[in-house]
Design an enzyme around this catalytic site. Structure first.
Site, PDB file in Angstrom:
ATOM      1  N   HIS A  28      -8.718  -6.706   4.306  1.00 14.01           N
ATOM      2  CA  HIS A  28      -8.442  -6.016   5.560  1.00 14.01           C
ATOM      3  C   HIS A  28      -9.767  -5.538   6.135  1.00 14.01           C
ATOM      4  O   HIS A  28     -10.534  -4.847   5.466  1.00 14.01           O
ATOM      5  CB  HIS A  28      -7.517  -4.818   5.338  1.00 14.01           C
ATOM      6  CG  HIS A  28      -6.070  -5.178   5.309  1.00 14.01           C
ATOM      7  ND1 HIS A  28      -5.067  -4.239   5.150  1.00 14.01           N
ATOM      8  CD2 HIS A  28      -5.441  -6.376   5.419  1.00 14.01           C
ATOM      9  CE1 HIS A  28      -3.891  -4.848   5.168  1.00 14.01           C
ATOM     10  NE2 HIS A  28      -4.100  -6.141   5.327  1.00 14.01           N
ATOM     11  N   GLU A  76      -3.051  -2.726  -2.526  1.00 14.89           N
ATOM     12  CA  GLU A  76      -4.196  -2.246  -1.745  1.00 14.89           C
ATOM     13  C   GLU A  76      -4.602  -0.848  -2.179  1.00 14.89           C
ATOM     14  O   GLU A  76      -3.843   0.115  -2.043  1.00 14.89           O
ATOM     15  CB  GLU A  76      -3.841  -2.249  -0.257  1.00 14.89           C
ATOM     16  CG  GLU A  76      -4.955  -1.769   0.642  1.00 14.89           C
ATOM     17  CD  GLU A  76      -4.545  -1.783   2.111  1.00 14.89           C
ATOM     18  OE1 GLU A  76      -5.345  -1.347   2.955  1.00 14.89           O
ATOM     19  OE2 GLU A  76      -3.409  -2.220   2.420  1.00 14.89           O
ATOM     20  N   ASP A  90      -7.060  -4.321  10.181  1.00 12.39           N
ATOM     21  CA  ASP A  90      -6.323  -3.070   9.953  1.00 12.39           C
ATOM     22  C   ASP A  90      -7.069  -1.947  10.654  1.00 12.39           C
ATOM     23  O   ASP A  90      -7.634  -1.057  10.024  1.00 12.39           O
ATOM     24  CB  ASP A  90      -6.170  -2.786   8.466  1.00 12.39           C
ATOM     25  CG  ASP A  90      -5.235  -1.608   8.196  1.00 12.39           C
ATOM     26  OD1 ASP A  90      -4.655  -1.084   9.165  1.00 12.39           O
ATOM     27  OD2 ASP A  90      -5.084  -1.209   7.028  1.00 12.39           O
ATOM     28  N   HIS A 110     -11.708   1.609   2.585  1.00  6.76           N
ATOM     29  CA  HIS A 110     -11.034   2.322   1.501  1.00  6.76           C
ATOM     30  C   HIS A 110     -11.929   2.649   0.311  1.00  6.76           C
ATOM     31  O   HIS A 110     -11.434   2.877  -0.795  1.00  6.76           O
ATOM     32  CB  HIS A 110      -9.831   1.504   1.012  1.00  6.76           C
ATOM     33  CG  HIS A 110      -8.670   1.556   1.948  1.00  6.76           C
ATOM     34  ND1 HIS A 110      -7.410   1.134   1.599  1.00  6.76           N
ATOM     35  CD2 HIS A 110      -8.570   1.999   3.216  1.00  6.76           C
ATOM     36  CE1 HIS A 110      -6.588   1.300   2.620  1.00  6.76           C
ATOM     37  NE2 HIS A 110      -7.277   1.822   3.616  1.00  6.76           N
ATOM     38  N   LYS A 142      -7.133   2.648  -2.426  1.00  4.07           N
ATOM     39  CA  LYS A 142      -7.769   3.557  -1.468  1.00  4.07           C
ATOM     40  C   LYS A 142      -8.397   4.715  -2.229  1.00  4.07           C
ATOM     41  O   LYS A 142      -7.907   5.099  -3.302  1.00  4.07           O
ATOM     42  CB  LYS A 142      -6.734   4.078  -0.469  1.00  4.07           C
ATOM     43  CG  LYS A 142      -7.326   4.764   0.758  1.00  4.07           C
ATOM     44  CD  LYS A 142      -6.272   4.987   1.833  1.00  4.07           C
ATOM     45  CE  LYS A 142      -6.877   5.525   3.101  1.00  4.07           C
ATOM     46  NZ  LYS A 142      -5.897   5.665   4.190  1.00  4.07           N
ATOM     47  N   TRP A 196       0.854  -1.188   0.000  1.00  8.38           N
ATOM     48  CA  TRP A 196       0.000   0.000   0.000  1.00  8.38           C
ATOM     49  C   TRP A 196       0.881   1.226   0.000  1.00  8.38           C
ATOM     50  O   TRP A 196       1.890   1.289   0.716  1.00  8.38           O
ATOM     51  CB  TRP A 196      -0.905   0.049   1.243  1.00  8.38           C
ATOM     52  CG  TRP A 196      -1.701   1.329   1.302  1.00  8.38           C
ATOM     53  CD1 TRP A 196      -2.818   1.634   0.588  1.00  8.38           C
ATOM     54  CD2 TRP A 196      -1.394   2.503   2.089  1.00  8.38           C
ATOM     55  NE1 TRP A 196      -3.246   2.913   0.886  1.00  8.38           N
ATOM     56  CE2 TRP A 196      -2.376   3.475   1.798  1.00  8.38           C
ATOM     57  CE3 TRP A 196      -0.371   2.826   2.991  1.00  8.38           C
ATOM     58  CZ2 TRP A 196      -2.387   4.727   2.392  1.00  8.38           C
ATOM     59  CZ3 TRP A 196      -0.388   4.081   3.586  1.00  8.38           C
ATOM     60  CH2 TRP A 196      -1.384   5.021   3.282  1.00  8.38           C
ATOM     61  N   ASP A 228     -10.306   3.800  10.537  1.00 13.46           N
ATOM     62  CA  ASP A 228      -9.701   2.644  11.196  1.00 13.46           C
ATOM     63  C   ASP A 228     -10.163   2.475  12.638  1.00 13.46           C
ATOM     64  O   ASP A 228      -9.369   2.128  13.515  1.00 13.46           O
ATOM     65  CB  ASP A 228      -8.171   2.728  11.128  1.00 13.46           C
ATOM     66  CG  ASP A 228      -7.655   2.587   9.708  1.00 13.46           C
ATOM     67  OD1 ASP A 228      -8.105   1.663   9.024  1.00 13.46           O
ATOM     68  OD2 ASP A 228      -6.812   3.394   9.285  1.00 13.46           O
ATOM     69  N   ASP A 262     -11.997   6.532   6.090  1.00 16.37           N
ATOM     70  CA  ASP A 262     -11.126   5.440   6.520  1.00 16.37           C
ATOM     71  C   ASP A 262     -10.472   5.783   7.847  1.00 16.37           C
ATOM     72  O   ASP A 262      -9.274   6.053   7.933  1.00 16.37           O
ATOM     73  CB  ASP A 262     -10.066   5.181   5.445  1.00 16.37           C
ATOM     74  CG  ASP A 262      -9.142   4.043   5.833  1.00 16.37           C
ATOM     75  OD1 ASP A 262      -9.626   3.054   6.386  1.00 16.37           O
ATOM     76  OD2 ASP A 262      -7.932   4.157   5.580  1.00 16.37           O
ATOM     77  N   ASP A 304      -9.967  -3.457   1.389  1.00 21.10           N
ATOM     78  CA  ASP A 304     -10.042  -2.903   2.737  1.00 21.10           C
ATOM     79  C   ASP A 304     -11.381  -2.205   2.841  1.00 21.10           C
ATOM     80  O   ASP A 304     -11.660  -1.278   2.077  1.00 21.10           O
ATOM     81  CB  ASP A 304      -8.885  -1.928   2.977  1.00 21.10           C
ATOM     82  CG  ASP A 304      -8.862  -1.364   4.402  1.00 21.10           C
ATOM     83  OD1 ASP A 304      -9.895  -0.813   4.833  1.00 21.10           O
ATOM     84  OD2 ASP A 304      -7.820  -1.435   5.060  1.00 21.10           O
TER      85      ASP A 304
END
Length: 416
Positions: free
Chosen positions: A283, A222, A323, A259, A224, A183, A293, A291, A256
């Protein structure tokens, strides 16, 4: 008759085998991200912290400051989580000592991660790996593998190649496959004047990175939508990486669930990719408006993601890793809550009447489909979860919290 036995009969009435669900769940490994334990700080720049679009907010006491502390915290969390586990490891967590002093990221070797492999062997853990292409002076103008500066690109290409070799050696040592995920935060804050050039440079860089055969490595990229500081243009977009993976056998587009646009759902993307890819790296996080997290919880989208994995017989195809990170709460508790939530959602998915639902849909009986989808929601799921945890020798309820608070009192608060 126990509560589990009563619940087992109620699920059996819908053709659901709870014993089979428990057994299948016990075999699925979840990759726990090491960076939850220290706010994405790492060991090669302990005073710098996260950057380049990554931000851990909060200042809860007890952040891990060393390999020994991070290992101890990880084991404390793992002891309260059912099922098989892996370590999701970033390159910035290289272990430096007198025999293997600090080197820059493009010079990392397996020896800097041999202590992690020893730790994994001692505790029956798998390992996944990630180049750390952020929070470093060689991130020039927010760019790495797409930079117009050849020196910058060369540094990060060399780092990514070194990481694949490290992942390959880890796989050899553990006799396992290692997911190695790339990423990058590259992009522009304001409207770019050239959208193609950076992507062509990234494409060329990836071609060089993936050129060497590494039979123990599963490669992924990955995507985003955006990050802080690159709101207007992200080089590694979903369209770019999806097309790269589709045209480069052995490279996969990691999903993810933080993302994408808030109206996009990874639960829908999984069955869209399964006809074309034999693996889907995933993820799991919890986006709050973007995003962010946040710590993963047992919410609607997590359940939908796991239902798509299970109902499409993809438990061996989807590689699940965490993640998420939160510096505003106890970090060990964050690991426990997040990973247990993933297990809960997988168990929920394994307890769905998928055959009946599929039959109803194919027959055009959408009334029965909706009825089944609603009726299953009130079956005694908690009793099956409690039985699973009991068999895994971990707390089934919130009593795990007492163990974390005791650990905080005895260990975490002593760190300054």
């Amino acid at each position: 008759m126990t509560r589990y036995e009563e619940a087992k009969l109620r699920y059996a009435a819908l053709g659901i085998d709870t014993e089979q669900a428990i057994e299948r769940l016990s075999q699925k490994a979840i990759s726990m991200n090491c960076w939850q334990g220290d706010d994405v700080t790492g060991f090669d720049n302990p005073d710098g912290g996260a950057g380049n679009g990554i931000q851990a907010t909060g200042n809860y006491p007890g952040r891990a400051r060393s390999f020994a502390e991070l290992k101890a915290d990880f084991l404390q969390a793992a002891a309260l989580i059912p099922g098989r586990k892996r370590i999701n490891l970033h390159a910035c967590y290289a272990v430096f000592d007198e025999a293997h002093p600090l080197v820059d990221r493009d010079k990392l070797t397996y020896e800097h991660f041999a202590p992690w492999v020893a730790f994994a062997k001692e505790n029956s853990l798998g390992i996944d790996f990630n180049p750390t292409i952020f929070s470093h002076p060689m991130m020039k103008d927010g760019l790495s593998l797409s930079s117009p500066d050849e020196k910058v690109r060369r540094f990060w290409i060399d780092h990514a190649i070194a990481c694949r070799r490290i992942a390959e050696r880890i796989g050899q040592e553990l006799d396992d496959m290692v997911l190695n995920n790339v990423w990058i935060p590259d992009g522009y804050k304001d409207t770019p004047s050239d959208r193609l050039g950076p992507r062509l440079r990234l494409q060329a860089a990836l071609d060089e990175i993936f050129a060497e055969k590494c039979p123990h490595v599963i490669d992924s990229v990955e995507s985003k939508v955006f990050a802080i500081g690159v709101e207007s243009y992200t080089v590694g977009s979903n369209e770019f990486y999806m097309n790269y993976a589709a045209t480069h056998p052995g490279v996969y587009n990691l999903l993810d669930n933080g993302h994408y646009h808030p109206m996009e759902y990874v639960s829908d993307k999984i069955p869209a990719l399964l006809p074309f890819f034999d693996r889907i790296p995933l993820h799991v996080t919890r986006p709050v408006r973007w995003d962010s997290d946040h710590v993963v919880i047992f919410d609607d989208e997590l359940r939908e993601i796991m239902k798509e994995i299970v109902r499409n017989d993809a438990m061996d195809k989807v590689l699940i890793g965490l993640d998420c990170f939160d510096a505003s709460i106890n970090r060990v508790a964050a690991w426990v809550i997040a990973t247990r939530s993933v297990h809960k959602a997988l168990l929920w998915a394994l307890l769905q009447p998928d055959e009946e639902l599929r039959t109803a849909q194919d027959a055009g009986d959408f009334t029965r489909r909706l009825m089944l989808q609603e009726e299953i929601k009130t079956l005694p799921f908690a009793d099956i979860w409690e039985e699973y945890c009991t068999r895994q020798d971990v707390p089934a309820d919130g009593s795990w919290y007492d163990a974390v608070m005791e650990y905080e009192t005895k260990v975490l608060v002593e760190r300054t």
